[in-house]
Design a protein around this motif. Sequence first.
Motif, short mmCIF file in Angstrom:
data_model
loop_
_atom_site.label_atom_id
_atom_site.label_comp_id
_atom_site.label_asym_id
_atom_site.label_seq_id
_atom_site.Cartn_x
_atom_site.Cartn_y
_atom_site.Cartn_z
N UNK A 102 30.56 19.34 -9.96
CA UNK A 102 32.33 19.32 -9.72
C UNK A 102 32.45 18.36 -9.74
N UNK A 103 32.53 17.90 -11.07
CA UNK A 103 32.58 15.64 -11.10
C UNK A 103 33.62 15.66 -9.98
N UNK A 104 33.41 14.65 -8.79
CA UNK A 104 34.69 13.09 -8.23
C UNK A 104 34.99 14.78 -6.67
N UNK A 105 34.29 16.18 -6.70
CA UNK A 105 34.14 17.31 -5.31
C UNK A 105 33.83 16.94 -4.79
N UNK A 106 33.66 16.63 -2.92
CA UNK A 106 32.99 16.17 -2.24
C UNK A 106 32.17 17.06 -1.94
N UNK A 118 28.07 32.41 0.49
CA UNK A 118 27.05 32.29 0.46
C UNK A 118 26.80 31.96 -1.67
N UNK A 119 27.76 32.31 -2.03
CA UNK A 119 28.47 32.02 -3.12
C UNK A 119 28.06 30.35 -3.88
N UNK A 120 29.05 29.94 -2.12
CA UNK A 120 29.12 28.73 -2.89
C UNK A 120 27.76 27.61 -2.48
N UNK A 121 26.75 28.39 -1.28
CA UNK A 121 26.33 27.67 -1.44
C UNK A 121 24.81 27.54 -2.12
N UNK A 122 24.90 28.99 -2.33
CA UNK A 122 23.83 28.35 -3.53
C UNK A 122 24.30 28.34 -5.08
N UNK A 123 25.36 28.77 -5.18
CA UNK A 123 25.81 27.64 -6.70
C UNK A 123 26.11 26.52 -6.57
N UNK A 157 19.02 21.76 -1.49
CA UNK A 157 19.32 21.65 -2.89
C UNK A 157 20.76 21.27 -2.35
N UNK A 158 21.49 22.31 -1.61
CA UNK A 158 22.78 22.18 -1.45
C UNK A 158 24.20 21.37 -0.65
N UNK A 159 25.13 21.19 -1.17
CA UNK A 159 25.55 20.01 -0.42
C UNK A 159 26.13 20.25 0.38
#
Length: 232
Positions: A212-216, A201-206, A93-95
């Motif tokens: 965030x609209x428009x962010x890669x 780890x926080x970025x991966x799961x959150x 589920x993570x980008x």
Amino acid sequence: MSPKADGKHIGFWGANALSLAFGAGFFLVVAAQAVAGYAEFNEQLAVEGLQRIGFGDYLMSSDFAVDVTENWQSEFLQFFLFIFATVHLLQHGSPESKPLDRAGIESEEYQRMGDHAREDSPRWAGTKDWRQTLYSRSLGLTMAALFLLSWLAQSVAGVAAYNDVRLRQLQEPLDWVTYLGSADFWNRSLQNWQSELLAVATMAILSVYLRQRGSPESKPVGSPHTATGVEG
């Protein structure tokens, strides 16, 4: 030739805005850190009853150098670990993760290597010798080298700064090898490493659940939580 977007040419500043903005921000923050560090350092000298130093002397001091390099090495460590870890490790589920069916180094066809290289591919991508092997890992290896070099710089500046304090307290200075085993060196290193690991780890799961609209760095707003490896 300038790059295009929607058929329109983009100027140098627009095409490089991300790196230029962060580069400018880096120099501004380093300058601000230098001013704050200079004030704090002189406050400590005053407490110890010692003479203040000039701003130029502080910029050349081991105290300023170790404060800067200990942060650099932790950032390069973060990118080095993240680059290599995401080759094999996945997060549903993570980008920030590849799709679940693409774990590993992937095929030469998918990576456009060797016989599958295109006319616009980097030259070494189309080779079949050590150059391809090196280039195919060049990003991670460069980050690893930058981490090790900045960690080395931290250790050299750190032992000098540590010994300055010891000398002011009339204690014997430590040699570099002894300092590498000291609590001061590992405290400086580990307090930065744990924060970098927590941030990744926080970025991966959150990013699985938040957008965030428009962010890669985010999935499209309407993408399901289960979508993996999809960028906005």
